[in-house]
Motif scaffolding. Structure first.
Motif, PDB file in Angstrom:
ATOM      1  N   LEU A 294      41.719   7.393 -20.602  1.00 30.17           N
ATOM      2  CA  LEU A 294      42.348   6.009 -19.761  1.00 30.17           C
ATOM      3  C   LEU A 294      40.639   5.414 -19.363  1.00 30.17           C
ATOM      4  O   LEU A 294      39.598   5.801 -20.063  1.00 30.17           O
ATOM      5  CB  LEU A 294      42.692   6.606 -18.546  1.00 30.17           C
ATOM      6  CG  LEU A 294      43.752   7.399 -18.683  1.00 30.17           C
ATOM      7  CD1 LEU A 294      44.471   7.092 -16.334  1.00 30.17           C
ATOM      8  CD2 LEU A 294      45.417   6.340 -18.307  1.00 30.17           C
ATOM      9  N   PRO A 295      40.966   3.653 -19.668  1.00 27.21           N
ATOM     10  CA  PRO A 295      39.603   3.419 -19.593  1.00 27.21           C
ATOM     11  C   PRO A 295      39.493   3.219 -18.709  1.00 27.21           C
ATOM     12  O   PRO A 295      39.503   3.661 -17.336  1.00 27.21           O
ATOM     13  CB  PRO A 295      40.340   1.858 -19.931  1.00 27.21           C
ATOM     14  CG  PRO A 295      41.757   1.850 -19.406  1.00 27.21           C
ATOM     15  CD  PRO A 295      42.321   3.411 -20.008  1.00 27.21           C
ATOM     16  N   THR A 296      37.523   3.232 -18.473  1.00 24.59           N
ATOM     17  CA  THR A 296      36.420   3.264 -16.507  1.00 24.59           C
ATOM     18  C   THR A 296      37.214   1.840 -15.729  1.00 24.59           C
ATOM     19  O   THR A 296      36.976   1.303 -16.952  1.00 24.59           O
ATOM     20  CB  THR A 296      36.182   3.734 -16.892  1.00 24.59           C
ATOM     21  OG1 THR A 296      35.088   2.827 -18.075  1.00 24.59           O
ATOM     22  CG2 THR A 296      35.093   4.457 -17.405  1.00 24.59           C
ATOM     23  N   GLU A 297      37.111   1.916 -14.941  1.00 24.73           N
ATOM     24  CA  GLU A 297      37.521   0.915 -13.851  1.00 24.73           C
ATOM     25  C   GLU A 297      36.089   0.385 -14.140  1.00 24.73           C
ATOM     26  O   GLU A 297      34.858   0.387 -14.205  1.00 24.73           O
ATOM     27  CB  GLU A 297      37.712   1.368 -12.498  1.00 24.73           C
ATOM     28  CG  GLU A 297      39.067   2.376 -12.392  1.00 24.73           C
ATOM     29  CD  GLU A 297      39.160   2.266 -10.770  1.00 24.73           C
ATOM     30  OE1 GLU A 297      38.459   1.348 -10.097  1.00 24.73           O
ATOM     31  OE2 GLU A 297      40.183   3.102 -10.297  1.00 24.73           O
ATOM     32  N   PRO A 298      35.990  -1.618 -13.985  1.00 23.01           N
ATOM     33  CA  PRO A 298      35.319  -2.239 -13.767  1.00 23.01           C
ATOM     34  C   PRO A 298      34.827  -2.016 -13.063  1.00 23.01           C
ATOM     35  O   PRO A 298      34.954  -1.817 -11.560  1.00 23.01           O
ATOM     36  CB  PRO A 298      35.954  -3.465 -14.537  1.00 23.01           C
ATOM     37  CG  PRO A 298      37.457  -3.406 -13.989  1.00 23.01           C
ATOM     38  CD  PRO A 298      37.827  -2.041 -14.303  1.00 23.01           C
ATOM     39  N   THR A 299      33.009  -2.322 -13.155  1.00 24.91           N
ATOM     40  CA  THR A 299      32.097  -2.427 -12.155  1.00 24.91           C
ATOM     41  C   THR A 299      32.585  -3.599 -10.733  1.00 24.91           C
ATOM     42  O   THR A 299      32.949  -4.091 -11.435  1.00 24.91           O
ATOM     43  CB  THR A 299      30.669  -1.784 -11.960  1.00 24.91           C
ATOM     44  OG1 THR A 299      30.315  -1.166 -13.281  1.00 24.91           O
ATOM     45  CG2 THR A 299      30.172  -2.440 -11.246  1.00 24.91           C
ATOM     46  N   PRO A 300      32.788  -3.230  -9.926  1.00 27.43           N
ATOM     47  CA  PRO A 300      33.479  -3.988  -9.076  1.00 27.43           C
ATOM     48  C   PRO A 300      31.852  -5.161  -8.710  1.00 27.43           C
ATOM     49  O   PRO A 300      30.988  -4.562  -8.747  1.00 27.43           O
ATOM     50  CB  PRO A 300      34.080  -3.441  -7.575  1.00 27.43           C
ATOM     51  CG  PRO A 300      33.349  -2.704  -7.776  1.00 27.43           C
ATOM     52  CD  PRO A 300      33.150  -1.713  -8.925  1.00 27.43           C
TER      53      PRO A 300
END
Length: 109
Positions: A68-74
């Motif tokens: 899965l792609p990593t979540e973008p840095t908020p």
């Protein structure tokens, strides 16, 4: 069946406790230790067997998650208002055990 000798090292007080327990169980130390180890191994095997299906599901989920792609840095949150800052400080004080008068709970100021 051929027997194998295993040597172990332990503290004197541990050895004495084992001797006492073996004696109370009517066993020699060797038989007592074999019995204890065998019982522990059976318990561990039963636990592993009981959770094998769950462990397999966890392994599958972890493998799927690797793709899965990593979540973008908020992005950083906007500055807090003074009221929000006070509310955060009050909440942290509660978590850290301080009441509204900034005293530790159960202690006089």
């Amino acid at each position: 069946m051929a027997k194998t000798r295993i040597s172990i090292s332990l503290e004197q007080d541990q050895a004495e406790r084992i001797r006492q327990h073996a004696e109370r169980a009517g066993m020699d130390v060797s038989a007592y230790l074999v019995h204890a180890a065998t019982r522990q191994m059976a318990e561990s095997d039963a636990i592993e067997e009981q959770f094998a299906e769950v462990d397999a599901l966890i392994a599958q989920a972890e493998q799927a998650a690797d793709g899965l792609p990593t979540e973008p840095t908020p992005k950083p949150a906007a500055e807090l208002t003074e009221q929000e800052r006070r509310e955060v400080e009050e909440a942290l004080g509660l978590v850290q055990g301080r009441d509204r008068q900034d005293r530790h709970r159960g202690h006089a100021a």
